[in-house]
Enzyme design. Sequence first.
Site, PDB file in Angstrom:
ATOM      1  N   GLN A  98       1.156  -1.267  -0.128  1.00 15.63           N
ATOM      2  CA  GLN A  98       0.029   0.251   0.272  1.00 15.63           C
ATOM      3  C   GLN A  98       0.486   1.615  -0.088  1.00 15.63           C
ATOM      4  O   GLN A  98       0.558   2.590  -0.415  1.00 15.63           O
ATOM      5  CB  GLN A  98      -0.938   0.068   1.320  1.00 15.63           C
ATOM      6  CG  GLN A  98      -1.957  -1.010   1.094  1.00 15.63           C
ATOM      7  CD  GLN A  98      -3.245  -1.599   2.397  1.00 15.63           C
ATOM      8  OE1 GLN A  98      -2.360  -0.623   2.947  1.00 15.63           O
ATOM      9  NE2 GLN A  98      -4.700  -0.690   1.935  1.00 15.63           N
ATOM     10  N   ALA A 282     -12.152   2.548   5.866  1.00 11.87           N
ATOM     11  CA  ALA A 282     -12.260   3.763   6.495  1.00 11.87           C
ATOM     12  C   ALA A 282     -10.787   4.506   6.033  1.00 11.87           C
ATOM     13  O   ALA A 282     -10.287   5.405   5.311  1.00 11.87           O
ATOM     14  CB  ALA A 282     -12.678   3.879   7.468  1.00 11.87           C
ATOM     15  N   ASP A 283      -9.851   3.939   6.775  1.00 14.58           N
ATOM     16  CA  ASP A 283      -8.507   4.483   6.502  1.00 14.58           C
ATOM     17  C   ASP A 283      -7.870   4.419   5.915  1.00 14.58           C
ATOM     18  O   ASP A 283      -7.451   5.471   5.042  1.00 14.58           O
ATOM     19  CB  ASP A 283      -7.499   4.270   7.358  1.00 14.58           C
ATOM     20  CG  ASP A 283      -6.344   4.081   8.563  1.00 14.58           C
ATOM     21  OD1 ASP A 283      -6.681   6.041   7.754  1.00 14.58           O
ATOM     22  OD2 ASP A 283      -5.181   3.758   8.585  1.00 14.58           O
ATOM     23  N   HIS A 305      -6.412   7.588  14.394  1.00 13.28           N
ATOM     24  CA  HIS A 305      -5.302   6.666  12.698  1.00 13.28           C
ATOM     25  C   HIS A 305      -6.325   7.765  11.799  1.00 13.28           C
ATOM     26  O   HIS A 305      -5.571   8.561  11.079  1.00 13.28           O
ATOM     27  CB  HIS A 305      -5.612   5.799  12.814  1.00 13.28           C
ATOM     28  CG  HIS A 305      -4.152   5.028  12.002  1.00 13.28           C
ATOM     29  ND1 HIS A 305      -4.330   4.377  10.970  1.00 13.28           N
ATOM     30  CD2 HIS A 305      -3.128   5.075  12.959  1.00 13.28           C
ATOM     31  CE1 HIS A 305      -3.111   4.339  10.233  1.00 13.28           C
ATOM     32  NE2 HIS A 305      -2.514   4.395  11.637  1.00 13.28           N
TER      33      HIS A 305
END
Length: 337
Positions: A98, A282-283, A305
Site C-alpha cells: 500500500q 475507511a482509513d 488514526h
Amino acid sequence: MIEIDGQAGGGQLLRTALALSLCTGEPFAMDGIRGKRERPGLLRQHLTAVEAAREVGEATVEGAQPGSMSLRFTPRGIRGGARRWTIGTAGSTTLVLQTVLPALWMHGVAATLAIEGGTHNPQAPSADFIAEAFLPAMASMGLDATFALDSHGFFPAGGGCIRLDLRAGSRPTELHLVERGEIVERHVRAIVSAIPTKIAERELNVAVKRLGLGAGETSLHNVRDATGPGNALSISFRTEHGTAVFTGFGEKRVTAEAVAERACVEARAWLDAGVVVDTYLADQLLLPMALAEGGSFTTLAPSDHTRSNAALIEKFLPVEFSFRESTPGRWTVAVER
C-alpha cells in the site's frame, strides 16, 4: 521540503508520507519517527517500505538505518517493472504494497510486485482483507490489477509472499459509498497452520452463534505452505456496494473463543450501524479518494488514526476532508478539492 513530526503517529504515518511524496513528487523530512513507541525509530518492516519507495520513486534517501528517528526522502520519478522485496521478518507485506501502489496507479505505470514477509499480522490488513475488500474498492475507482497470495506468513515466522500484477491505466476516479444495500453473501473462514484444527473449529462455533450463520457459510483452511505455525479468523460480508472484512489473530495464552469473540464484536458493530465501510477500510480509502479529488463513504466513528492520516494528506494535496456524524454511530466522510 514538507516537515513532518513523526512523534504524532507510528509506522503508518511514515508509509503515508512516502506514498504521498511518490504521488506528488514533493520531498519530505520526518523527525522523531515513532518517538512515543516502546521501540522508537525505524524497524525492519519500515525500512523495507522506505526501500520499496526509493526504488519505485528513484529517490534519494537520508537516514534509512535501523533505529533512525529522522528521514529525508526526495523522489525523482516513478518507475514500474518487476520488483521483489523481502522484509526478512513477519513484518506486513500488505503495508509495503500500500506504500507504493498509489503512485504506480496514479502515474499509469505497469508493475509486477512480489513482497515476502507476513501476510496475516495483527495491526495490519491481512492478505484476505486486501483481496476481498481493499482491491475491489480500488477496482471501482479504476484500478486494473490482479492479486495473489502465493504463501501464508504468520507472526513470528513470516515467510509468506503476496504478488500484484498492475496494468497501466488511468488515475483514480471518484467513488461514493453511502448506502450499503443488501448483504448478498457472508462467510467465515478459520485458517490454521501447524496447530490443531480443533482451534479453528472452536472459533467457527463462536462465529456461528454470534453471527447467526447457516450451512455453507463457514470453512476451515488448513495451510500447508506456511513457514511457521499460525491462526487467523476471517469474517467477510459482501454487500451490494462493497465488502467488509474483520480478522481475528491467534495469540499465545489467548483462547480460540476470545479470538473469535473480538472479531465478531467488530463485525456486529458494523452490522448494527448500517454503514458501508468498516473502520479499517475507511482509513485506506482516504488517499485514493484524495488522488481522485472527490469521494465519500459512510462508516463508524473515525479513529484518531484516520483523522491524522487525513491531516497528513491535506499537507501534500489540495483537498479537504470532512467528518460528519449524520445519526448516532453513523458517520459520513467526504473529500473534495
